[in-house]
Design a protein around this motif. Structure first.
Motif, PDB file in Angstrom:
ATOM      1  N   GLY A  71       3.415-136.412  11.996  1.00 51.11           N
ATOM      2  CA  GLY A  71       4.756-136.611  12.526  1.00 51.11           C
ATOM      3  C   GLY A  71       5.117-138.077  12.560  1.00 51.11           C
ATOM      4  N   VAL A  72       6.350-138.387  12.150  1.00 55.36           N
ATOM      5  CA  VAL A  72       6.831-139.764  12.083  1.00 55.36           C
ATOM      6  C   VAL A  72       8.207-139.846  12.739  1.00 55.36           C
ATOM      7  CG1 VAL A  72       7.433-141.690  10.538  1.00 55.36           C
ATOM      8  CG2 VAL A  72       5.582-140.129   9.914  1.00 55.36           C
ATOM      9  N   ALA A  73       8.418-140.915  13.502  1.00 54.99           N
ATOM     10  CA  ALA A  73       9.739-141.226  14.063  1.00 54.99           C
ATOM     11  C   ALA A  73      10.109-142.611  13.569  1.00 54.99           C
ATOM     12  CB  ALA A  73       9.707-141.185  15.583  1.00 54.99           C
ATOM     13  N   GLY A  74      11.235-142.705  12.865  1.00 55.27           N
ATOM     14  CA  GLY A  74      11.601-143.990  12.266  1.00 55.27           C
ATOM     15  C   GLY A  74      10.536-144.375  11.250  1.00 55.27           C
ATOM     16  N   HIS A  75       9.893-145.497  11.493  1.00 55.31           N
ATOM     17  CA  HIS A  75       8.798-145.950  10.629  1.00 55.31           C
ATOM     18  C   HIS A  75       7.482-145.992  11.395  1.00 55.31           C
ATOM     19  CE1 HIS A  75      11.622-146.824   7.463  1.00 55.31           C
ATOM     20  NE2 HIS A  75      12.360-147.487   8.319  1.00 55.31           N
ATOM     21  N   THR A  76       7.383-145.188  12.462  1.00 57.13           N
ATOM     22  CA  THR A  76       6.196-145.176  13.312  1.00 57.13           C
ATOM     23  C   THR A  76       5.488-143.836  13.219  1.00 57.13           C
ATOM     24  OG1 THR A  76       7.231-146.735  14.849  1.00 57.13           O
ATOM     25  CG2 THR A  76       5.364-145.467  15.678  1.00 57.13           C
ATOM     26  N   LEU A  77       4.200-143.871  12.901  1.00 56.50           N
ATOM     27  CA  LEU A  77       3.398-142.656  12.908  1.00 56.50           C
ATOM     28  C   LEU A  77       3.197-142.229  14.350  1.00 56.50           C
ATOM     29  CD1 LEU A  77       1.667-140.607  11.288  1.00 56.50           C
ATOM     30  CD2 LEU A  77      -0.276-142.107  11.764  1.00 56.50           C
ATOM     31  N   GLU A  78       3.623-141.037  14.678  1.00 61.68           N
ATOM     32  CA  GLU A  78       3.504-140.509  16.032  1.00 61.68           C
ATOM     33  C   GLU A  78       2.308-139.592  16.189  1.00 61.68           C
ATOM     34  OE1 GLU A  78       5.351-141.364  18.626  1.00 61.68           O
ATOM     35  OE2 GLU A  78       6.721-142.625  17.483  1.00 61.68           O
ATOM     36  N   MET A  79       1.924-138.906  15.113  1.00 56.34           N
ATOM     37  CA  MET A  79       0.836-137.937  15.217  1.00 56.34           C
ATOM     38  C   MET A  79       0.277-137.624  13.843  1.00 56.34           C
ATOM     39  SD  MET A  79       3.279-134.639  16.139  1.00 56.34           S
ATOM     40  CE  MET A  79       4.151-135.461  17.452  1.00 56.34           C
ATOM     41  N   LEU A  80      -1.026-137.470  13.793  1.00 55.92           N
ATOM     42  CA  LEU A  80      -1.738-137.006  12.604  1.00 55.92           C
ATOM     43  C   LEU A  80      -2.986-136.292  13.101  1.00 55.92           C
ATOM     44  CD1 LEU A  80      -2.363-136.730   9.609  1.00 55.92           C
ATOM     45  CD2 LEU A  80      -3.226-139.075   9.618  1.00 55.92           C
ATOM     46  N   PHE A  81      -3.004-134.976  12.943  1.00 54.60           N
ATOM     47  CA  PHE A  81      -4.109-134.162  13.436  1.00 54.60           C
ATOM     48  C   PHE A  81      -4.503-133.147  12.375  1.00 54.60           C
ATOM     49  CE2 PHE A  81      -2.086-135.740  17.256  1.00 54.60           C
ATOM     50  CZ  PHE A  81      -3.183-136.156  17.999  1.00 54.60           C
ATOM     51  N   LEU A  82      -5.803-132.925  12.252  1.00 54.41           N
ATOM     52  CA  LEU A  82      -6.342-131.962  11.298  1.00 54.41           C
ATOM     53  C   LEU A  82      -7.216-130.953  12.022  1.00 54.41           C
ATOM     54  CD1 LEU A  82      -7.623-134.387   8.517  1.00 54.41           C
ATOM     55  CD2 LEU A  82      -5.391-133.259   8.639  1.00 54.41           C
ATOM     56  N   ALA A  83      -7.185-129.717  11.559  1.00 52.89           N
ATOM     57  CA  ALA A  83      -8.139-128.727  12.048  1.00 52.89           C
ATOM     58  C   ALA A  83      -9.539-129.250  11.719  1.00 52.89           C
ATOM     59  CB  ALA A  83      -7.878-127.381  11.396  1.00 52.89           C
ATOM     60  N   PRO A  84     -10.503-129.042  12.614  1.00 54.34           N
ATOM     61  CA  PRO A  84     -11.838-129.634  12.415  1.00 54.34           C
ATOM     62  C   PRO A  84     -12.469-129.339  11.061  1.00 54.34           C
ATOM     63  CG  PRO A  84     -11.661-128.733  14.613  1.00 54.34           C
ATOM     64  CD  PRO A  84     -10.402-128.324  13.870  1.00 54.34           C
ATOM     65  N   GLU A  85     -12.253-128.162  10.520  1.00 52.80           N
ATOM     66  CA  GLU A  85     -12.866-127.828   9.231  1.00 52.80           C
ATOM     67  C   GLU A  85     -12.274-128.607   8.065  1.00 52.80           C
ATOM     68  OE1 GLU A  85      -9.849-124.490  10.132  1.00 52.80           O
ATOM     69  OE2 GLU A  85     -11.229-125.759  11.260  1.00 52.80           O
ATOM     70  N   HIS A  86     -11.177-129.317   8.307  1.00 49.10           N
ATOM     71  CA  HIS A  86     -10.547-130.117   7.256  1.00 49.10           C
ATOM     72  C   HIS A  86     -10.784-131.617   7.431  1.00 49.10           C
ATOM     73  CE1 HIS A  86      -8.654-126.638   5.454  1.00 49.10           C
ATOM     74  NE2 HIS A  86      -8.377-126.229   6.674  1.00 49.10           N
ATOM     75  N   LEU A  87     -11.501-132.001   8.474  1.00 49.84           N
ATOM     76  CA  LEU A  87     -11.839-133.411   8.666  1.00 49.84           C
ATOM     77  C   LEU A  87     -12.769-133.861   7.539  1.00 49.84           C
ATOM     78  CD1 LEU A  87     -12.500-133.375  12.504  1.00 49.84           C
ATOM     79  CD2 LEU A  87     -10.581-134.493  11.347  1.00 49.84           C
ATOM     80  N   GLY A  88     -12.513-135.037   6.987  1.00 49.58           N
ATOM     81  CA  GLY A  88     -13.376-135.580   5.953  1.00 49.58           C
ATOM     82  C   GLY A  88     -13.184-134.970   4.575  1.00 49.58           C
ATOM     83  N   THR A  89     -12.125-134.194   4.377  1.00 51.71           N
ATOM     84  CA  THR A  89     -11.890-133.539   3.086  1.00 51.71           C
ATOM     85  C   THR A  89     -10.851-134.265   2.229  1.00 51.71           C
ATOM     86  OG1 THR A  89     -10.111-132.132   3.924  1.00 51.71           O
ATOM     87  CG2 THR A  89     -12.386-131.271   4.115  1.00 51.71           C
ATOM     88  N   GLY A  90     -10.227-135.293   2.776  1.00 50.65           N
ATOM     89  CA  GLY A  90      -9.138-135.968   2.067  1.00 50.65           C
ATOM     90  C   GLY A  90      -7.763-135.463   2.464  1.00 50.65           C
ATOM     91  N   LEU A  91      -7.711-134.423   3.287  1.00 53.10           N
ATOM     92  CA  LEU A  91      -6.425-133.874   3.692  1.00 53.10           C
ATOM     93  C   LEU A  91      -5.628-134.878   4.530  1.00 53.10           C
ATOM     94  CD1 LEU A  91      -4.392-131.588   3.742  1.00 53.10           C
ATOM     95  CD2 LEU A  91      -5.632-130.633   5.703  1.00 53.10           C
TER      96      LEU A  91
END
Length: 151
Positions: A71-91
């Motif tokens: 999620g982004v507001a303006g030019h600020t990253l507000e949130m970036l979350f991945l399901a645990p099984e996708h951590l470290g996969t490049g997603l």
């Protein structure tokens, strides 16, 4: 993996519930500095943040389940979350690239104790420009404010 950009009017209660579940699973896997009481205290704020963030991109698996979101507001990253099984996969990098292409992410706020996330952003030429001893709600979780460095 499919990527959907959801405008606010398309964020159904079902989407919000699914993304909130991704947030919680991600936080439990990565935010080891938060205890159960802290997670439970923060969790009620997440649905509203998901409804309000202007730009929201969701990575969706072939089975139709959300794997992560940005999620982004303006030019600020507000949130970036991945399901645990996708951590470290490049997603995370794929989501970030989409957010950067669509919104030009110039600023990021990250929990100081979340070293994995901090390293992710530092590898992308962001630099810490200041620190606060608490989060934006006054909780005792220091924040680092990063800006994109062109040098």
């Amino acid at each position: 993996m499919t990527f959907l950009t959801l405008p606010p009017q398309d964020r159904s209660p079902q989407w919000i519930a699914q993304l909130t579940a991704v947030w919680e699973a991600s936080v439990r896997a990565t935010h080891h500095f938060l205890d159960e009481a802290a997670i439970q205290a923060i969790a009620p704020e997440v649905p509203q943040a998901l409804r309000q963030v202007p730009y929201l991109t969701v990575a969706v698996t072939e089975a139709g389940a959300p794997a992560g979101f940005l999620g982004v507001a303006g030019h600020t990253l507000e949130m970036l979350f991945l399901a645990p099984e996708h951590l470290g996969t490049g997603l995370g990098a794929q989501l970030f690239h989409r957010g950067m292409a669509d919104c030009y992410i110039a600023q990021i706020t990250v929990n100081e104790q979340n070293q994995r996330a901090l390293d992710f952003y530092l590898r992308r030429s962001y630099k810490v420009h200041h620190r606060t001893p608490t989060d934006q709600q006054g909780r005792p979780y220091p924040l680092l404010y990063l800006t994109l460095s062109c040098y």
